[in-house]
Design a protein around this motif. Sequence first.
Motif, PDB file in Angstrom:
ATOM      1  N   LYS A 279      37.189  -4.882  41.166  1.00  0.00           N
ATOM      2  CA  LYS A 279      37.849  -4.244  40.265  1.00  0.00           C
ATOM      3  C   LYS A 279      38.998  -3.317  40.989  1.00  0.00           C
ATOM      4  N   HIS A 280      38.535  -2.700  42.062  1.00  0.00           N
ATOM      5  CA  HIS A 280      39.539  -1.876  42.842  1.00  0.00           C
ATOM      6  C   HIS A 280      40.716  -2.637  43.300  1.00  0.00           C
ATOM      7  N   TYR A 281      40.463  -3.877  43.769  1.00  0.00           N
ATOM      8  CA  TYR A 281      41.466  -4.781  44.195  1.00  0.00           C
ATOM      9  C   TYR A 281      42.489  -5.270  42.999  1.00  0.00           C
ATOM     10  N   GLN A 282      41.989  -5.281  41.537  1.00  0.00           N
ATOM     11  CA  GLN A 282      42.782  -5.832  40.486  1.00  0.00           C
ATOM     12  C   GLN A 282      43.392  -4.607  40.116  1.00  0.00           C
ATOM     13  N   ARG A 283      42.787  -3.193  40.481  1.00  0.00           N
ATOM     14  CA  ARG A 283      43.828  -2.137  40.057  1.00  0.00           C
ATOM     15  C   ARG A 283      44.801  -1.973  41.109  1.00  0.00           C
ATOM     16  N   ASP A 284      44.526  -2.218  42.329  1.00  0.00           N
ATOM     17  CA  ASP A 284      45.750  -2.029  43.351  1.00  0.00           C
ATOM     18  C   ASP A 284      46.841  -2.979  43.005  1.00  0.00           C
ATOM     19  N   ILE A 285      46.548  -4.317  42.477  1.00  0.00           N
ATOM     20  CA  ILE A 285      47.717  -5.118  42.104  1.00  0.00           C
ATOM     21  C   ILE A 285      48.324  -4.421  40.940  1.00  0.00           C
ATOM     22  N   VAL A 286      47.672  -4.176  39.984  1.00  0.00           N
ATOM     23  CA  VAL A 286      48.430  -3.710  38.729  1.00  0.00           C
ATOM     24  C   VAL A 286      49.247  -2.594  39.327  1.00  0.00           C
ATOM     25  N   ARG A 287      48.906  -1.454  40.058  1.00  0.00           N
ATOM     26  CA  ARG A 287      49.816  -0.279  40.418  1.00  0.00           C
ATOM     27  C   ARG A 287      50.755  -0.958  41.203  1.00  0.00           C
ATOM     28  N   GLY A 288      50.531  -1.959  42.183  1.00  0.00           N
ATOM     29  CA  GLY A 288      51.714  -2.371  43.060  1.00  0.00           C
ATOM     30  C   GLY A 288      52.730  -3.021  42.074  1.00  0.00           C
ATOM     31  N   VAL A 289      52.205  -3.709  41.157  1.00  0.00           N
ATOM     32  CA  VAL A 289      53.291  -4.540  40.441  1.00  0.00           C
ATOM     33  C   VAL A 289      54.012  -3.471  39.477  1.00  0.00           C
ATOM     34  N   GLU A 290      53.290  -2.566  38.999  1.00  0.00           N
ATOM     35  CA  GLU A 290      54.165  -1.515  37.795  1.00  0.00           C
ATOM     36  C   GLU A 290      55.102  -0.952  38.878  1.00  0.00           C
ATOM     37  N   GLY A 291      54.723  -0.440  40.290  1.00  0.00           N
ATOM     38  CA  GLY A 291      55.718   0.369  41.119  1.00  0.00           C
ATOM     39  C   GLY A 291      56.882  -0.786  41.446  1.00  0.00           C
ATOM     40  N   TYR A 292      56.606  -2.036  41.552  1.00  0.00           N
ATOM     41  CA  TYR A 292      57.723  -2.941  41.821  1.00  0.00           C
ATOM     42  C   TYR A 292      58.690  -3.057  40.768  1.00  0.00           C
ATOM     43  N   ILE A 293      57.737  -3.230  39.377  1.00  0.00           N
ATOM     44  CA  ILE A 293      58.701  -3.123  38.167  1.00  0.00           C
ATOM     45  C   ILE A 293      59.484  -1.788  38.014  1.00  0.00           C
TER      46      ILE A 293
END
Length: 368
Positions: free
Chosen positions: A58-72
């Motif tokens: 769950k924490h890794y999925q949340r990290d991916i979401v945050r990273g992708v959102e920042g990248y966007i």
Amino acid sequence: MDAIRKQASRLREQVARQQQAVFKQFGGGGSGSGLSDDAELHQHQKLEKLYISTRAAKHYQRDIVRGVEGYIVTGSKQVEIGTKLSEDSRKYGSDNTCTNGNVLTRAALSYGRARAQMEKERGNMLKALGTQVAEPLRAMVLGAPLEDARHLAQRYDRMRQEAEAQATEVARRQAKARESQGNPDILMKLESAEAKLQDLKSNMTILGKEAASALSSVEDQQQKLTLERLISMVESERSYHQRVLQILDQLEGEMVSERQRIEAPSTPSSADTMPPPPSYEESNGVFTSHMHDTSTDNMGYFLGEVLFPYHGVTDVELSLSSGEYVVVRKVTSTGWAEGECKGKAGWFPYEYIERRERVLASKVSEVF
């Protein structure tokens, strides 16, 4: 928090083993019926591992979401800057304010067009990352299956602690019953405590199985979905970079050709200083009596080898590459020649070619 939780788990397991030793010592067979302590301990350890695994995923999925959102967010700003640069380049090329040729004008227009294409590709990639990566993972992080499974595990943990406390109470009452020498009241309380413990253990077993099944299902979904979204992210970025590379390769070829036109020391005078190619009426007879080389009238068509590359600007001009052969059909007094190369016909500066009397048959076939 993880360290504290693990330490508490070890302490509970130690207490459970001590209680098991007490039961064996005092012969508490009634309280031990239903499910063995070893099996229950194994179930507890399995739930602990599943809980830790699903929480880490769950924490890794949340990290991916945050990273992708920042990248966007960052990528969207880059798209904005790149689009502005594209518009500036297009505006400069359209204004054509230079009085000494239009090489930079064409290069600016090419760059503006290519930059707009690249920013469009970047925007498509950012949109794909949002819809195909961030949104599915966010939905799973906040979804009901994960929370429901975690609540089941937490309920099991609380019931297990209650069962451990009840087992201690049963052991205490068993010891008191032996000391009372058959006191009915004490024996009745012991039976009640043992029945309560048996109910707790039975409910705990059922709840443990439900929690383990739910957490296992969530763990499988987490592993599968996260891997799929990572692959989708890689494919989107790979496709974007491939398209951008194709655009840049084409743009580089166009701009290098423009640079060669102004840097080649032996290149004939630029076509920008020449009068425009003849119009349709002129190409059909007006200049027939004013040939650049009078010998052309006597010999008719002839082959010429292209010495310098030429890029046609208008629809009536013929683009040529160095080393190609062209059939020359007409030469005007203004320095323009009309001919055919590789099945295409048009006008080009006569100084860019050199007449060839003898040409290999293979070269002649390339012309047509």
